[in-house]
Design an enzyme around this catalytic site. Structure first.
Site, PDB file in Angstrom:
ATOM      1  N   TYR A  88       0.831  -1.208   0.000  1.00  0.00           N
ATOM      2  CA  TYR A  88       0.000   0.000   0.000  1.00  0.00           C
ATOM      3  C   TYR A  88       0.866   1.259   0.000  1.00  0.00           C
ATOM      4  O   TYR A  88       1.561   1.566   0.976  1.00  0.00           O
ATOM      5  CB  TYR A  88      -0.947   0.031   1.211  1.00  0.00           C
ATOM      6  CG  TYR A  88      -2.005  -1.068   1.204  1.00  0.00           C
ATOM      7  CD1 TYR A  88      -2.211  -1.870   0.084  1.00  0.00           C
ATOM      8  CD2 TYR A  88      -2.796  -1.305   2.319  1.00  0.00           C
ATOM      9  CE1 TYR A  88      -3.168  -2.876   0.077  1.00  0.00           C
ATOM     10  CE2 TYR A  88      -3.762  -2.301   2.322  1.00  0.00           C
ATOM     11  CZ  TYR A  88      -3.936  -3.079   1.196  1.00  0.00           C
ATOM     12  OH  TYR A  88      -4.892  -4.072   1.201  1.00  0.00           O
ATOM     13  N   PRO A 139     -16.195  -4.230   1.766  1.00  0.00           N
ATOM     14  CA  PRO A 139     -17.592  -4.542   2.080  1.00  0.00           C
ATOM     15  C   PRO A 139     -18.577  -3.496   1.558  1.00  0.00           C
ATOM     16  O   PRO A 139     -19.743  -3.791   1.369  1.00  0.00           O
ATOM     17  CB  PRO A 139     -17.605  -4.577   3.621  1.00  0.00           C
ATOM     18  CG  PRO A 139     -16.467  -3.709   4.024  1.00  0.00           C
ATOM     19  CD  PRO A 139     -15.409  -3.913   2.981  1.00  0.00           C
ATOM     20  N   LEU A 140     -18.087  -2.265   1.317  1.00  0.00           N
ATOM     21  CA  LEU A 140     -18.959  -1.230   0.748  1.00  0.00           C
ATOM     22  C   LEU A 140     -18.759  -1.138  -0.758  1.00  0.00           C
ATOM     23  O   LEU A 140     -19.112  -0.161  -1.395  1.00  0.00           O
ATOM     24  CB  LEU A 140     -18.676   0.132   1.409  1.00  0.00           C
ATOM     25  CG  LEU A 140     -19.318   0.368   2.780  1.00  0.00           C
ATOM     26  CD1 LEU A 140     -20.832   0.178   2.699  1.00  0.00           C
ATOM     27  CD2 LEU A 140     -18.731  -0.450   3.880  1.00  0.00           C
ATOM     28  N   GLY A 180     -16.945   1.841  -1.959  1.00  0.00           N
ATOM     29  CA  GLY A 180     -17.705   3.093  -1.794  1.00  0.00           C
ATOM     30  C   GLY A 180     -19.077   3.065  -2.438  1.00  0.00           C
ATOM     31  O   GLY A 180     -19.943   3.872  -2.112  1.00  0.00           O
ATOM     32  N   LEU A 181     -19.304   2.114  -3.365  1.00  0.00           N
ATOM     33  CA  LEU A 181     -20.559   2.114  -4.122  1.00  0.00           C
ATOM     34  C   LEU A 181     -21.785   1.900  -3.238  1.00  0.00           C
ATOM     35  O   LEU A 181     -22.860   2.429  -3.509  1.00  0.00           O
ATOM     36  CB  LEU A 181     -20.487   1.024  -5.203  1.00  0.00           C
ATOM     37  CG  LEU A 181     -21.481   1.148  -6.349  1.00  0.00           C
ATOM     38  CD1 LEU A 181     -20.885   0.582  -7.627  1.00  0.00           C
ATOM     39  CD2 LEU A 181     -22.767   0.421  -6.047  1.00  0.00           C
ATOM     40  N   LEU A 182     -21.633   1.126  -2.157  1.00  0.00           N
ATOM     41  CA  LEU A 182     -22.789   0.819  -1.308  1.00  0.00           C
ATOM     42  C   LEU A 182     -22.953   1.800  -0.148  1.00  0.00           C
ATOM     43  O   LEU A 182     -23.712   1.545   0.778  1.00  0.00           O
ATOM     44  CB  LEU A 182     -22.661  -0.616  -0.758  1.00  0.00           C
ATOM     45  CG  LEU A 182     -22.589  -1.734  -1.804  1.00  0.00           C
ATOM     46  CD1 LEU A 182     -22.460  -3.098  -1.143  1.00  0.00           C
ATOM     47  CD2 LEU A 182     -23.835  -1.709  -2.681  1.00  0.00           C
ATOM     48  N   GLY A 242     -24.238   4.731  -0.356  1.00  0.00           N
ATOM     49  CA  GLY A 242     -25.467   5.512  -0.518  1.00  0.00           C
ATOM     50  C   GLY A 242     -25.197   6.958  -0.894  1.00  0.00           C
ATOM     51  O   GLY A 242     -26.125   7.740  -1.014  1.00  0.00           O
ATOM     52  N   LYS A 243     -23.931   7.320  -1.123  1.00  0.00           N
ATOM     53  CA  LYS A 243     -23.678   8.736  -1.421  1.00  0.00           C
ATOM     54  C   LYS A 243     -23.598   9.021  -2.920  1.00  0.00           C
ATOM     55  O   LYS A 243     -23.451  10.165  -3.310  1.00  0.00           O
ATOM     56  CB  LYS A 243     -22.415   9.202  -0.714  1.00  0.00           C
ATOM     57  CG  LYS A 243     -21.136   8.627  -1.233  1.00  0.00           C
ATOM     58  CD  LYS A 243     -19.982   9.182  -0.417  1.00  0.00           C
ATOM     59  CE  LYS A 243     -18.686   8.507  -0.789  1.00  0.00           C
ATOM     60  NZ  LYS A 243     -17.625   8.821   0.134  1.00  0.00           N
TER      61      LYS A 243
HETATM   62  N1  LIG Z   1      -6.341  -8.002   0.472  1.00  0.00           N
HETATM   63  C1  LIG Z   1      -6.572  -7.284  -0.591  1.00  0.00           C
HETATM   64  O1  LIG Z   1      -6.183  -7.607  -1.718  1.00  0.00           O
HETATM   65  C2  LIG Z   1      -7.351  -6.007  -0.425  1.00  0.00           C
HETATM   66  C3  LIG Z   1      -7.873  -5.342  -1.569  1.00  0.00           C
HETATM   67  C4  LIG Z   1      -8.609  -4.172  -1.366  1.00  0.00           C
HETATM   68  C5  LIG Z   1      -8.796  -3.695  -0.080  1.00  0.00           C
HETATM   69  N2  LIG Z   1      -8.248  -4.342   0.993  1.00  0.00           N
HETATM   70  C6  LIG Z   1      -8.380  -3.808   2.375  1.00  0.00           C
HETATM   71  O2  LIG Z   1      -9.727  -3.558   2.653  1.00  0.00           O
HETATM   72  C7  LIG Z   1      -9.930  -2.169   2.943  1.00  0.00           C
HETATM   73  C8  LIG Z   1     -11.291  -1.792   2.478  1.00  0.00           C
HETATM   74  O3  LIG Z   1     -11.442  -1.987   1.074  1.00  0.00           O
HETATM   75  P1  LIG Z   1     -12.005  -0.806   0.168  1.00  0.00           P
HETATM   76  O4  LIG Z   1     -11.124   0.351   0.335  1.00  0.00           O
HETATM   77  O5  LIG Z   1     -12.231  -1.327  -1.180  1.00  0.00           O
HETATM   78  O6  LIG Z   1     -13.364  -0.558   0.932  1.00  0.00           O
HETATM   79  P2  LIG Z   1     -14.770  -0.069   1.072  1.00  0.00           P
HETATM   80  O7  LIG Z   1     -14.937   0.091   2.540  1.00  0.00           O
HETATM   81  O8  LIG Z   1     -15.675  -0.972   0.318  1.00  0.00           O
HETATM   82  O9  LIG Z   1     -14.787   1.371   0.340  1.00  0.00           O
HETATM   83  C9  LIG Z   1     -13.978   2.383   0.822  1.00  0.00           C
HETATM   84  C10 LIG Z   1     -14.416   3.748   0.258  1.00  0.00           C
HETATM   85  O10 LIG Z   1     -15.717   4.083   0.721  1.00  0.00           O
HETATM   86  C11 LIG Z   1     -15.791   5.490   0.990  1.00  0.00           C
HETATM   87  N3  LIG Z   1     -16.207   5.614   2.401  1.00  0.00           N
HETATM   88  C12 LIG Z   1     -15.584   5.115   3.504  1.00  0.00           C
HETATM   89  N4  LIG Z   1     -16.287   5.385   4.618  1.00  0.00           N
HETATM   90  C13 LIG Z   1     -17.367   6.049   4.228  1.00  0.00           C
HETATM   91  C14 LIG Z   1     -18.468   6.592   4.930  1.00  0.00           C
HETATM   92  N5  LIG Z   1     -18.568   6.479   6.259  1.00  0.00           N
HETATM   93  N6  LIG Z   1     -19.416   7.220   4.218  1.00  0.00           N
HETATM   94  C15 LIG Z   1     -19.325   7.326   2.896  1.00  0.00           C
HETATM   95  N7  LIG Z   1     -18.297   6.846   2.167  1.00  0.00           N
HETATM   96  C16 LIG Z   1     -17.332   6.211   2.831  1.00  0.00           C
HETATM   97  C17 LIG Z   1     -14.401   6.060   0.743  1.00  0.00           C
HETATM   98  O11 LIG Z   1     -14.249   6.495  -0.609  1.00  0.00           O
HETATM   99  P3  LIG Z   1     -14.674   7.905  -1.120  1.00  0.00           P
HETATM  100  O12 LIG Z   1     -14.653   8.806   0.083  1.00  0.00           O
HETATM  101  O13 LIG Z   1     -13.732   8.271  -2.180  1.00  0.00           O
HETATM  102  O14 LIG Z   1     -16.027   7.643  -1.673  1.00  0.00           O
HETATM  103  C18 LIG Z   1     -13.517   4.851   0.825  1.00  0.00           C
HETATM  104  O15 LIG Z   1     -12.350   4.989   0.061  1.00  0.00           O
HETATM  105  C19 LIG Z   1      -8.738  -1.460   2.295  1.00  0.00           C
HETATM  106  O16 LIG Z   1      -8.428  -0.211   2.869  1.00  0.00           O
HETATM  107  C20 LIG Z   1      -7.642  -2.483   2.550  1.00  0.00           C
HETATM  108  O17 LIG Z   1      -7.147  -2.367   3.883  1.00  0.00           O
HETATM  109  C21 LIG Z   1      -7.553  -5.481   0.837  1.00  0.00           C
END
Ligand SMILES: NC(=O)c1ccc[n+]([C@@H]2O[C@H](COP(=O)([O-])OP(=O)(O)OC[C@H]3O[C@@H](n4cnc5c(N)ncnc54)[C@H](OP(=O)(O)O)[C@@H]3O)[C@@H](O)[C@H]2O)c1
Length: 324
Positions: free
Chosen positions: A58, A206-207, A210-212, A214-215
Protein backbone atom coordinates in the site's frame (compact mmCIF):
# COMPACT_ATOMS: atom_id res chain seq x y z
CA UNK A 1 -16.89 -1.49 26.95
CA UNK A 2 -15.38 -1.96 23.50
CA UNK A 3 -17.16 -4.51 21.34
CA UNK A 4 -14.89 -7.38 20.26
CA UNK A 5 -15.23 -10.80 18.63
CA UNK A 6 -12.98 -13.84 18.93
CA UNK A 7 -11.16 -14.07 15.61
CA UNK A 8 -11.51 -17.72 14.60
CA UNK A 9 -8.86 -20.11 15.82
CA UNK A 10 -6.36 -17.29 16.44
CA UNK A 11 -8.20 -16.58 19.69
CA UNK A 12 -7.38 -12.89 19.23
CA UNK A 13 -10.07 -10.51 20.41
CA UNK A 14 -10.62 -8.01 17.61
CA UNK A 15 -13.11 -5.27 16.78
CA UNK A 16 -15.54 -6.48 14.07
CA UNK A 17 -14.78 -3.31 12.12
CA UNK A 18 -11.19 -3.20 10.92
CA UNK A 19 -9.54 0.02 9.68
CA UNK A 20 -8.22 -0.46 6.12
CA UNK A 21 -5.25 1.59 4.93
CA UNK A 22 -5.26 0.87 1.19
CA UNK A 23 -6.52 4.47 0.81
CA UNK A 24 -2.88 5.47 1.38
CA UNK A 25 -2.04 4.10 -2.10
CA UNK A 26 -1.86 7.25 -4.27
CA UNK A 27 -1.93 5.33 -7.53
CA UNK A 28 -5.34 3.88 -6.66
CA UNK A 29 -6.96 6.58 -4.53
CA UNK A 30 -4.98 9.76 -5.24
CA UNK A 31 -3.08 11.59 -2.51
CA UNK A 32 -4.63 11.47 0.97
CA UNK A 33 -3.43 13.98 3.54
CA UNK A 34 -1.30 11.84 5.86
CA UNK A 35 -2.31 13.84 8.93
CA UNK A 36 -5.99 13.33 8.19
CA UNK A 37 -5.55 9.54 7.98
CA UNK A 38 -3.52 9.57 11.20
CA UNK A 39 -6.33 11.50 12.91
CA UNK A 40 -8.81 8.94 11.57
CA UNK A 41 -6.73 6.16 13.17
CA UNK A 42 -6.94 7.89 16.53
CA UNK A 43 -10.69 8.45 16.06
CA UNK A 44 -10.97 4.72 15.33
CA UNK A 45 -9.15 3.81 18.52
CA UNK A 46 -11.31 6.18 20.56
CA UNK A 47 -14.44 4.62 19.03
CA UNK A 48 -13.32 1.06 19.89
CA UNK A 49 -11.89 0.06 16.48
CA UNK A 50 -8.66 -1.66 17.47
CA UNK A 51 -7.98 -3.82 14.41
CA UNK A 52 -5.90 -2.32 11.56
CA UNK A 53 -5.17 -3.73 8.11
CA UNK A 54 -2.29 -2.74 5.86
CA UNK A 55 0.16 -4.28 3.35
CA UNK A 56 3.72 -4.05 2.14
CA UNK A 57 2.26 -2.84 -1.17
CA UNK A 58 0.00 0.00 0.00
CA UNK A 59 1.58 3.22 -1.24
CA UNK A 60 4.90 1.34 -1.53
CA UNK A 61 5.10 1.16 2.26
CA UNK A 62 3.28 4.39 3.10
CA UNK A 63 0.36 2.49 4.65
CA UNK A 64 2.70 0.65 7.04
CA UNK A 65 4.67 3.82 7.80
CA UNK A 66 1.62 5.85 8.78
CA UNK A 67 0.25 2.93 10.78
CA UNK A 68 3.67 2.75 12.49
CA UNK A 69 3.37 6.42 13.48
CA UNK A 70 -0.02 5.67 15.00
CA UNK A 71 1.26 2.57 16.82
CA UNK A 72 3.95 4.69 18.45
CA UNK A 73 1.21 6.80 20.03
CA UNK A 74 -1.08 4.09 21.47
CA UNK A 75 -0.49 1.09 23.76
CA UNK A 76 0.74 -1.61 21.37
CA UNK A 77 -1.04 -4.41 23.22
CA UNK A 78 -4.41 -2.72 22.71
CA UNK A 79 -4.17 -2.90 18.91
CA UNK A 80 -4.17 -5.86 16.49
CA UNK A 81 -2.17 -5.38 13.29
CA UNK A 82 -2.58 -7.31 10.06
CA UNK A 83 -0.20 -6.83 7.14
CA UNK A 84 0.64 -8.69 3.94
CA UNK A 85 3.54 -9.77 1.78
CA UNK A 86 3.74 -10.66 -1.91
CA UNK A 87 5.63 -8.29 -4.19
CA UNK A 88 9.23 -8.01 -5.23
CA UNK A 89 9.70 -4.29 -5.88
CA UNK A 90 12.01 -3.03 -8.61
CA UNK A 91 13.75 0.32 -8.02
CA UNK A 92 11.16 2.08 -10.20
CA UNK A 93 8.53 0.55 -7.87
CA UNK A 94 7.12 -1.79 -10.55
CA UNK A 95 6.68 -5.27 -9.07
CA UNK A 96 6.35 -9.01 -9.60
CA UNK A 97 5.23 -11.87 -7.31
CA UNK A 98 7.81 -13.31 -4.93
CA UNK A 99 6.90 -15.44 -1.93
CA UNK A 100 10.24 -17.29 -1.96
CA UNK A 101 11.54 -17.89 1.57
CA UNK A 102 14.53 -15.57 1.28
CA UNK A 103 12.40 -12.74 -0.02
CA UNK A 104 9.62 -13.13 2.56
CA UNK A 105 12.25 -13.13 5.34
CA UNK A 106 13.67 -9.89 3.99
CA UNK A 107 10.28 -8.18 3.50
CA UNK A 108 9.11 -9.14 6.96
CA UNK A 109 12.07 -7.33 8.51
CA UNK A 110 11.37 -4.24 6.41
CA UNK A 111 7.70 -4.32 7.40
CA UNK A 112 8.47 -4.72 11.11
CA UNK A 113 10.75 -1.72 10.91
CA UNK A 114 8.17 0.45 9.14
CA UNK A 115 5.51 -0.54 11.64
CA UNK A 116 7.92 0.08 14.53
CA UNK A 117 6.88 -3.15 16.20
CA UNK A 118 8.68 -6.37 17.07
CA UNK A 119 5.80 -8.65 16.14
CA UNK A 120 3.08 -8.62 13.45
CA UNK A 121 -0.15 -10.08 14.84
CA UNK A 122 -1.46 -11.41 11.51
CA UNK A 123 0.71 -11.89 8.41
CA UNK A 124 -1.05 -12.68 5.13
CA UNK A 125 0.03 -13.86 1.69
CA UNK A 126 -1.49 -11.00 -0.32
CA UNK A 127 -2.05 -13.01 -3.53
CA UNK A 128 -1.13 -16.34 -5.10
CA UNK A 129 2.49 -16.78 -6.23
CA UNK A 130 2.33 -19.77 -8.60
CA UNK A 131 6.09 -20.22 -8.72
CA UNK A 132 7.03 -20.78 -5.08
CA UNK A 133 6.29 -24.27 -3.72
CA UNK A 134 3.62 -24.26 -1.01
CA UNK A 135 5.97 -26.10 1.36
CA UNK A 136 8.60 -23.38 1.01
CA UNK A 137 6.06 -20.63 1.71
CA UNK A 138 4.65 -22.46 4.72
CA UNK A 139 8.15 -23.20 6.01
CA UNK A 140 9.15 -19.54 6.09
CA UNK A 141 5.89 -18.49 7.74
CA UNK A 142 6.44 -21.11 10.46
CA UNK A 143 10.02 -19.95 10.86
CA UNK A 144 8.91 -16.31 11.28
CA UNK A 145 6.40 -17.42 13.86
CA UNK A 146 8.96 -19.44 15.81
CA UNK A 147 11.29 -16.44 15.79
CA UNK A 148 8.49 -14.30 17.28
CA UNK A 149 8.25 -11.97 14.26
CA UNK A 150 4.66 -12.90 13.44
CA UNK A 151 1.92 -14.32 15.64
CA UNK A 152 -0.57 -15.83 13.13
CA UNK A 153 -0.63 -16.23 9.36
CA UNK A 154 -3.11 -16.69 6.55
CA UNK A 155 -4.03 -15.73 3.00
CA UNK A 156 -5.82 -13.11 0.94
CA UNK A 157 -7.25 -13.54 -2.57
CA UNK A 158 -6.70 -17.31 -2.64
CA UNK A 159 -9.37 -19.61 -4.13
CA UNK A 160 -10.83 -22.09 -1.67
CA UNK A 161 -9.01 -25.11 -3.15
CA UNK A 162 -5.66 -23.38 -2.84
CA UNK A 163 -6.43 -22.36 0.73
CA UNK A 164 -7.53 -25.87 1.63
CA UNK A 165 -4.28 -27.28 0.21
CA UNK A 166 -2.17 -24.80 2.18
CA UNK A 167 -4.03 -25.73 5.35
CA UNK A 168 -2.84 -29.33 4.90
CA UNK A 169 0.69 -28.00 5.26
CA UNK A 170 0.45 -25.34 7.93
CA UNK A 171 -1.62 -23.45 10.47
CA UNK A 172 -3.21 -20.91 8.11
CA UNK A 173 -5.75 -19.40 10.50
CA UNK A 174 -6.95 -16.26 8.69
CA UNK A 175 -8.46 -15.46 5.34
CA UNK A 176 -9.07 -12.03 3.75
CA UNK A 177 -11.29 -12.35 0.67
CA UNK A 178 -13.23 -9.66 -1.20
CA UNK A 179 -16.92 -9.67 -0.32
CA UNK A 180 -19.86 -7.33 -0.50
CA UNK A 181 -23.62 -7.75 -0.76
CA UNK A 182 -23.29 -7.21 -4.54
CA UNK A 183 -20.25 -9.47 -4.90
CA UNK A 184 -21.05 -12.40 -2.63
CA UNK A 185 -19.79 -15.32 -4.73
CA UNK A 186 -17.65 -16.75 -1.90
CA UNK A 187 -20.85 -17.65 -0.04
CA UNK A 188 -20.89 -20.76 -2.27
CA UNK A 189 -17.54 -22.22 -1.31
CA UNK A 190 -14.97 -20.25 0.70
CA UNK A 191 -17.29 -18.99 3.46
CA UNK A 192 -18.87 -22.38 4.31
CA UNK A 193 -15.39 -23.92 4.40
CA UNK A 194 -14.05 -21.18 6.68
CA UNK A 195 -17.06 -21.35 8.97
CA UNK A 196 -16.77 -25.11 9.40
CA UNK A 197 -13.00 -24.85 10.00
CA UNK A 198 -13.21 -21.88 12.40
CA UNK A 199 -11.01 -19.74 10.16
CA UNK A 200 -10.86 -16.05 11.05
CA UNK A 201 -12.52 -14.26 8.10
CA UNK A 202 -11.95 -10.53 7.53
CA UNK A 203 -13.70 -9.50 4.30
CA UNK A 204 -12.41 -6.55 2.33
CA UNK A 205 -14.30 -3.94 0.21
CA UNK A 206 -17.59 -4.54 2.08
CA UNK A 207 -18.96 -1.23 0.75
CA UNK A 208 -17.90 -2.30 -2.73
CA UNK A 209 -15.24 0.43 -2.88
CA UNK A 210 -17.71 3.09 -1.79
CA UNK A 211 -20.56 2.11 -4.12
CA UNK A 212 -22.79 0.82 -1.31
CA UNK A 213 -22.33 3.87 0.92
CA UNK A 214 -25.47 5.51 -0.52
CA UNK A 215 -23.68 8.74 -1.42
CA UNK A 216 -23.62 8.22 -5.20
CA UNK A 217 -26.47 8.91 -7.62
CA UNK A 218 -24.96 7.07 -10.59
CA UNK A 219 -24.02 10.23 -12.51
CA UNK A 220 -20.61 10.73 -10.87
CA UNK A 221 -17.31 10.28 -12.67
CA UNK A 222 -14.08 9.32 -10.91
CA UNK A 223 -10.47 10.35 -11.17
CA UNK A 224 -9.16 7.43 -9.07
CA UNK A 225 -9.00 3.74 -10.13
CA UNK A 226 -12.81 3.60 -10.14
CA UNK A 227 -12.78 5.42 -13.52
CA UNK A 228 -11.96 1.97 -15.01
CA UNK A 229 -14.02 -0.23 -12.68
CA UNK A 230 -17.04 -1.78 -14.52
CA UNK A 231 -19.43 -1.26 -11.58
CA UNK A 232 -18.79 2.50 -11.62
CA UNK A 233 -19.67 2.96 -15.31
CA UNK A 234 -22.83 3.76 -17.25
CA UNK A 235 -26.07 1.83 -16.89
CA UNK A 236 -24.72 -0.65 -14.36
CA UNK A 237 -23.48 2.12 -12.05
CA UNK A 238 -26.86 3.93 -12.30
CA UNK A 239 -28.82 0.72 -11.64
CA UNK A 240 -26.67 -0.23 -8.64
CA UNK A 241 -26.99 3.26 -7.14
CA UNK A 242 -30.76 3.14 -7.68
CA UNK A 243 -30.95 -0.16 -5.79
CA UNK A 244 -28.78 1.20 -2.97
CA UNK A 245 -31.10 4.19 -2.53
CA UNK A 246 -34.06 1.83 -2.15
CA UNK A 247 -32.45 0.76 1.16
CA UNK A 248 -33.10 4.16 2.74
CA UNK A 249 -36.47 3.42 4.41
CA UNK A 250 -35.02 0.28 6.03
CA UNK A 251 -31.97 2.20 7.24
CA UNK A 252 -34.16 4.93 8.69
CA UNK A 253 -36.18 2.43 10.70
CA UNK A 254 -32.95 1.40 12.44
CA UNK A 255 -31.74 4.99 12.82
CA UNK A 256 -28.83 4.11 10.55
CA UNK A 257 -27.28 5.53 7.40
CA UNK A 258 -27.30 3.32 4.29
CA UNK A 259 -23.57 2.78 4.86
CA UNK A 260 -24.26 1.47 8.36
CA UNK A 261 -27.15 -0.72 7.22
CA UNK A 262 -25.00 -2.41 4.57
CA UNK A 263 -22.09 -2.89 6.96
CA UNK A 264 -24.35 -4.33 9.66
CA UNK A 265 -25.89 -6.78 7.17
CA UNK A 266 -22.43 -7.80 5.93
CA UNK A 267 -21.31 -8.66 9.45
CA UNK A 268 -24.39 -10.82 10.06
CA UNK A 269 -23.07 -13.66 7.88
CA UNK A 270 -22.03 -16.35 10.39
CA UNK A 271 -18.69 -16.98 8.65
CA UNK A 272 -17.67 -13.31 8.65
CA UNK A 273 -16.20 -12.02 11.90
CA UNK A 274 -14.65 -8.82 10.59
CA UNK A 275 -15.25 -6.28 7.80
CA UNK A 276 -12.22 -4.26 6.66
CA UNK A 277 -13.46 -0.81 5.68
CA UNK A 278 -11.51 1.70 3.59
CA UNK A 279 -11.09 4.95 5.48
CA UNK A 280 -9.95 8.45 4.56
CA UNK A 281 -11.37 10.55 7.41
CA UNK A 282 -12.29 10.44 11.10
CA UNK A 283 -15.98 10.96 10.26
CA UNK A 284 -15.94 7.84 8.04
CA UNK A 285 -14.53 5.54 10.72
CA UNK A 286 -16.89 6.93 13.38
CA UNK A 287 -19.80 6.05 11.12
CA UNK A 288 -18.41 2.53 10.63
CA UNK A 289 -17.72 2.07 14.34
CA UNK A 290 -21.39 2.85 15.05
CA UNK A 291 -22.45 -0.57 13.72
CA UNK A 292 -20.44 -2.65 16.18
CA UNK A 293 -22.84 -4.74 18.23
CA UNK A 294 -25.82 -3.87 16.00
CA UNK A 295 -27.94 -6.39 14.13
CA UNK A 296 -31.03 -6.47 11.87
CA UNK A 297 -34.18 -8.54 11.76
CA UNK A 298 -33.93 -11.62 9.55
CA UNK A 299 -36.75 -10.28 7.35
CA UNK A 300 -34.97 -6.99 6.75
CA UNK A 301 -31.68 -8.75 6.04
CA UNK A 302 -33.28 -10.74 3.24
CA UNK A 303 -35.13 -7.68 1.95
CA UNK A 304 -31.76 -5.92 1.61
CA UNK A 305 -30.36 -8.93 -0.26
CA UNK A 306 -33.40 -8.96 -2.56
CA UNK A 307 -33.08 -5.27 -3.38
CA UNK A 308 -29.37 -5.48 -4.12
CA UNK A 309 -29.81 -8.60 -6.26
CA UNK A 310 -32.28 -6.77 -8.53
CA UNK A 311 -32.41 -8.85 -11.73
CA UNK A 312 -32.51 -5.75 -13.93
CA UNK A 313 -28.87 -4.94 -13.16
CA UNK A 314 -26.75 -5.27 -16.30
CA UNK A 315 -24.26 -8.10 -15.77
CA UNK A 316 -20.47 -7.73 -15.99
CA UNK A 317 -17.45 -9.99 -15.89
CA UNK A 318 -15.36 -9.64 -12.73
CA UNK A 319 -11.57 -9.77 -12.51
CA UNK A 320 -11.57 -13.60 -12.55
CA UNK A 321 -13.72 -13.68 -15.70
CA UNK A 322 -16.88 -14.83 -13.85
CA UNK A 323 -20.12 -13.09 -14.79
CA UNK A 324 -22.07 -11.46 -11.98
N1 LIG B 1 -6.34 -8.00 0.47
C1 LIG B 1 -6.57 -7.28 -0.59
O1 LIG B 1 -6.18 -7.61 -1.72
C2 LIG B 1 -7.35 -6.01 -0.42
C3 LIG B 1 -7.87 -5.34 -1.57
C4 LIG B 1 -8.61 -4.17 -1.37
C5 LIG B 1 -8.80 -3.69 -0.08
N2 LIG B 1 -8.25 -4.34 0.99
C6 LIG B 1 -8.38 -3.81 2.38
O2 LIG B 1 -9.73 -3.56 2.65
C7 LIG B 1 -9.93 -2.17 2.94
C8 LIG B 1 -11.29 -1.79 2.48
O3 LIG B 1 -11.44 -1.99 1.07
P1 LIG B 1 -12.00 -0.81 0.17
O4 LIG B 1 -11.12 0.35 0.34
O5 LIG B 1 -12.23 -1.33 -1.18
O6 LIG B 1 -13.36 -0.56 0.93
P2 LIG B 1 -14.77 -0.07 1.07
O7 LIG B 1 -14.94 0.09 2.54
O8 LIG B 1 -15.67 -0.97 0.32
O9 LIG B 1 -14.79 1.37 0.34
C9 LIG B 1 -13.98 2.38 0.82
C10 LIG B 1 -14.42 3.75 0.26
O10 LIG B 1 -15.72 4.08 0.72
C11 LIG B 1 -15.79 5.49 0.99
N3 LIG B 1 -16.21 5.61 2.40
C12 LIG B 1 -15.58 5.11 3.50
N4 LIG B 1 -16.29 5.39 4.62
C13 LIG B 1 -17.37 6.05 4.23
C14 LIG B 1 -18.47 6.59 4.93
N5 LIG B 1 -18.57 6.48 6.26
N6 LIG B 1 -19.42 7.22 4.22
C15 LIG B 1 -19.32 7.33 2.90
N7 LIG B 1 -18.30 6.85 2.17
C16 LIG B 1 -17.33 6.21 2.83
C17 LIG B 1 -14.40 6.06 0.74
O11 LIG B 1 -14.25 6.49 -0.61
P3 LIG B 1 -14.67 7.90 -1.12
O12 LIG B 1 -14.65 8.81 0.08
O13 LIG B 1 -13.73 8.27 -2.18
O14 LIG B 1 -16.03 7.64 -1.67
C18 LIG B 1 -13.52 4.85 0.83
O15 LIG B 1 -12.35 4.99 0.06
C19 LIG B 1 -8.74 -1.46 2.29
O16 LIG B 1 -8.43 -0.21 2.87
C20 LIG B 1 -7.64 -2.48 2.55
O17 LIG B 1 -7.15 -2.37 3.88
C21 LIG B 1 -7.55 -5.48 0.84
Amino acid sequence: MAHTVVFGSTGLKVSPVCFGTWQLSPRFWGDQPRQEVLQAMHAAFDAGVTFFDTADAYGDGLGEKVLGEFLAEVPRDKVVVCTKVFNHFRPDSSRYPDLSAAHVRQRCDIELKRLGTDCIDIYLLHLVDVLTPMREITGVLEELRQRGKIRHYGVSNHPVEHFRALRHLGDYAVCQPPYSLVDAGIEKDLLPYCEAENVGVMVYSPLHKGLLTGKYTGSETFTDFRQHHPDFQGERFRALCGAVHELKPIAERYGMSIYQLVLTATLMHPAIQVAVVGIKTAAQIREAAGVMGRTLDREDYFEIRRILAAPSLPRVKDATGKTR
